[in-house]
Design a protein around this motif. Sequence first.
Motif, mmCIF file in Angstrom:
data_model
loop_
_atom_site.group_PDB
_atom_site.id
_atom_site.type_symbol
_atom_site.label_atom_id
_atom_site.label_comp_id
_atom_site.label_asym_id
_atom_site.label_seq_id
_atom_site.Cartn_x
_atom_site.Cartn_y
_atom_site.Cartn_z
ATOM 1 N N GLN A 109 40.439 9.955 -6.302
ATOM 2 C CA GLN A 109 41.750 10.317 -5.794
ATOM 3 C C GLN A 109 42.084 11.698 -6.352
ATOM 4 O O GLN A 109 42.260 11.841 -7.566
ATOM 5 N N ALA A 110 42.156 12.683 -5.513
ATOM 6 C CA ALA A 110 42.424 14.047 -5.974
ATOM 7 C C ALA A 110 43.923 14.320 -5.968
ATOM 8 O O ALA A 110 44.654 13.812 -5.127
ATOM 9 N N ASN A 111 44.346 15.138 -6.924
ATOM 10 C CA ASN A 111 45.727 15.610 -6.888
ATOM 11 C C ASN A 111 45.720 16.987 -6.228
ATOM 12 O O ASN A 111 44.684 17.450 -5.771
ATOM 13 N N ASN A 112 46.834 17.648 -6.210
ATOM 14 C CA ASN A 112 46.919 18.955 -5.560
ATOM 15 C C ASN A 112 46.017 19.995 -6.209
ATOM 16 O O ASN A 112 45.663 20.979 -5.595
ATOM 17 N N GLY A 113 45.647 19.781 -7.468
ATOM 18 C CA GLY A 113 44.801 20.728 -8.179
ATOM 19 C C GLY A 113 43.318 20.516 -7.937
ATOM 20 O O GLY A 113 42.503 21.278 -8.420
ATOM 21 N N GLY A 114 42.959 19.468 -7.209
ATOM 22 C CA GLY A 114 41.555 19.197 -6.962
ATOM 23 C C GLY A 114 40.951 18.331 -8.041
ATOM 24 O O GLY A 114 41.639 17.691 -8.820
ATOM 25 N N ILE A 115 39.629 18.325 -8.085
ATOM 26 C CA ILE A 115 38.880 17.508 -9.034
ATOM 27 C C ILE A 115 37.967 18.429 -9.827
ATOM 28 O O ILE A 115 37.234 19.226 -9.252
ATOM 29 N N GLU A 116 38.021 18.318 -11.132
ATOM 30 C CA GLU A 116 37.116 19.105 -11.966
ATOM 31 C C GLU A 116 35.794 18.362 -12.090
ATOM 32 O O GLU A 116 35.765 17.159 -12.289
ATOM 33 N N LYS A 117 34.715 19.107 -11.972
ATOM 34 C CA LYS A 117 33.388 18.515 -12.083
ATOM 35 C C LYS A 117 32.496 19.480 -12.843
ATOM 36 O O LYS A 117 32.378 20.652 -12.477
ATOM 37 N N ALA A 118 31.888 19.007 -13.901
ATOM 38 C CA ALA A 118 30.977 19.846 -14.674
ATOM 39 C C ALA A 118 29.751 20.188 -13.825
ATOM 40 O O ALA A 118 29.232 19.346 -13.093
ATOM 41 N N VAL A 119 29.307 21.431 -13.945
ATOM 42 C CA VAL A 119 28.148 21.902 -13.210
ATOM 43 C C VAL A 119 27.239 22.636 -14.191
ATOM 44 O O VAL A 119 27.691 23.491 -14.950
ATOM 45 N N ASN A 120 25.970 22.306 -14.176
ATOM 46 C CA ASN A 120 24.997 22.969 -15.030
ATOM 47 C C ASN A 120 24.565 24.264 -14.351
ATOM 48 O O ASN A 120 23.761 24.256 -13.418
ATOM 49 N N LEU A 121 25.117 25.395 -14.810
ATOM 50 C CA LEU A 121 24.844 26.679 -14.165
ATOM 51 C C LEU A 121 23.386 27.106 -14.288
ATOM 52 O O LEU A 121 22.852 27.763 -13.396
ATOM 53 N N GLU A 122 22.754 26.721 -15.371
ATOM 54 C CA GLU A 122 21.332 27.070 -15.547
ATOM 55 C C GLU A 122 20.483 26.420 -14.452
ATOM 56 O O GLU A 122 19.546 27.020 -13.946
ATOM 57 N N LYS A 123 20.845 25.195 -14.084
ATOM 58 C CA LYS A 123 20.127 24.506 -13.004
ATOM 59 C C LYS A 123 20.564 25.010 -11.624
ATOM 60 O O LYS A 123 19.771 25.047 -10.700
ATOM 61 N N LEU A 124 21.832 25.354 -11.489
ATOM 62 C CA LEU A 124 22.382 25.733 -10.184
ATOM 63 C C LEU A 124 21.897 27.087 -9.687
ATOM 64 O O LEU A 124 21.549 27.241 -8.519
ATOM 65 N N ILE A 125 21.872 28.066 -10.555
ATOM 66 C CA ILE A 125 21.685 29.452 -10.127
ATOM 67 C C ILE A 125 20.225 29.885 -10.200
ATOM 68 O O ILE A 125 19.578 29.746 -11.227
ATOM 69 N N SER A 126 19.731 30.445 -9.086
ATOM 70 C CA SER A 126 18.396 31.056 -9.050
ATOM 71 C C SER A 126 18.494 32.531 -9.379
ATOM 72 O O SER A 126 17.649 33.081 -10.067
ATOM 73 N N ALA A 127 19.515 33.168 -8.817
ATOM 74 C CA ALA A 127 19.706 34.605 -9.010
ATOM 75 C C ALA A 127 21.154 34.955 -8.720
ATOM 76 O O ALA A 127 21.875 34.199 -8.061
ATOM 77 N N GLN B 116 18.305 21.424 -3.663
ATOM 78 C CA GLN B 116 17.783 20.665 -4.808
ATOM 79 C C GLN B 116 18.463 21.096 -6.110
ATOM 80 O O GLN B 116 18.819 20.259 -6.943
ATOM 81 N N GLN B 117 18.636 22.392 -6.293
ATOM 82 C CA GLN B 117 19.292 22.888 -7.506
ATOM 83 C C GLN B 117 20.743 22.412 -7.576
ATOM 84 O O GLN B 117 21.224 22.056 -8.652
ATOM 85 N N LEU B 118 21.439 22.412 -6.446
ATOM 86 C CA LEU B 118 22.819 21.923 -6.422
ATOM 87 C C LEU B 118 22.858 20.455 -6.806
ATOM 88 O O LEU B 118 23.680 20.037 -7.630
ATOM 89 N N TYR B 119 21.968 19.674 -6.255
ATOM 90 C CA TYR B 119 21.880 18.240 -6.558
ATOM 91 C C TYR B 119 21.650 18.009 -8.053
ATOM 92 O O TYR B 119 22.332 17.201 -8.687
ATOM 93 N N GLU B 120 20.718 18.742 -8.627
ATOM 94 C CA GLU B 120 20.417 18.590 -10.051
ATOM 95 C C GLU B 120 21.541 19.140 -10.936
ATOM 96 O O GLU B 120 21.828 18.575 -11.994
ATOM 97 N N ALA B 121 22.181 20.225 -10.515
ATOM 98 C CA ALA B 121 23.272 20.821 -11.293
ATOM 99 C C ALA B 121 24.478 19.890 -11.370
ATOM 100 O O ALA B 121 25.267 19.963 -12.313
ATOM 101 N N LEU B 122 24.610 19.010 -10.388
ATOM 102 C CA LEU B 122 25.688 18.021 -10.378
ATOM 103 C C LEU B 122 25.218 16.688 -10.959
ATOM 104 O O LEU B 122 25.803 15.642 -10.702
ATOM 105 N N ASP B 123 24.151 16.718 -11.733
ATOM 106 C CA ASP B 123 23.593 15.551 -12.431
ATOM 107 C C ASP B 123 23.199 14.412 -11.496
ATOM 108 O O ASP B 123 23.303 13.237 -11.872
ATOM 109 N N LYS B 124 22.794 14.740 -10.293
ATOM 110 C CA LYS B 124 22.341 13.724 -9.321
ATOM 111 C C LYS B 124 23.371 12.607 -9.169
ATOM 112 O O LYS B 124 23.021 11.441 -9.008
ATOM 113 N N ASP B 125 24.638 12.982 -9.244
ATOM 114 C CA ASP B 125 25.762 12.036 -9.196
ATOM 115 C C ASP B 125 25.818 11.350 -7.826
ATOM 116 O O ASP B 125 25.988 12.016 -6.803
#
Length: 131
Positions: free
Chosen positions: A74-92, A20-29
């Motif tokens: 479409q990803a390039n060799n460097g991958g895809i950057e995606k903003a992540v809300n660390l406050e929502k993602l991390i429990s500990a 659930q935290q991962l889902y919310e940290a990725l803005d429910k995209d």
Amino acid sequence: MWKLYSTNVSNALAIQTTYQQLYEALDKDPSIKIGKVKYIDFSKRFSSVNGSFWYKRKSFEHEREVRAIITGYQANNGGIEKAVNLEKLISAVYVSPYAPKWFDDVVRDLMQKYGLNKPLYCSEMLKAPFY
């Protein structure tokens, strides 16, 4: 697992999160599919090319992995950057039991500097159990 997932266990940390935290940290995209990896015997079960993102060999079952896969990009060799809300993602945050005291202090200082108000634990894996 510290030694399994870190090339330098004296400078390793792990974060605790939930699906659930991962889902919310990725803005429910909706372009991001999140799911549990299934561990199978590939000699007895077929996995399609697209299904290969969600399957791993049975020998990795101890990982209990969850993956977030971005679709429709479409990803390039460097991958895809995606903003992540660390406050929502991390429990500990957990510091490796092999880490020196200074590493614990650095992690604590960085968490404070960037306003990550989450519990920080030093792994007790190497402590003798109480019998």
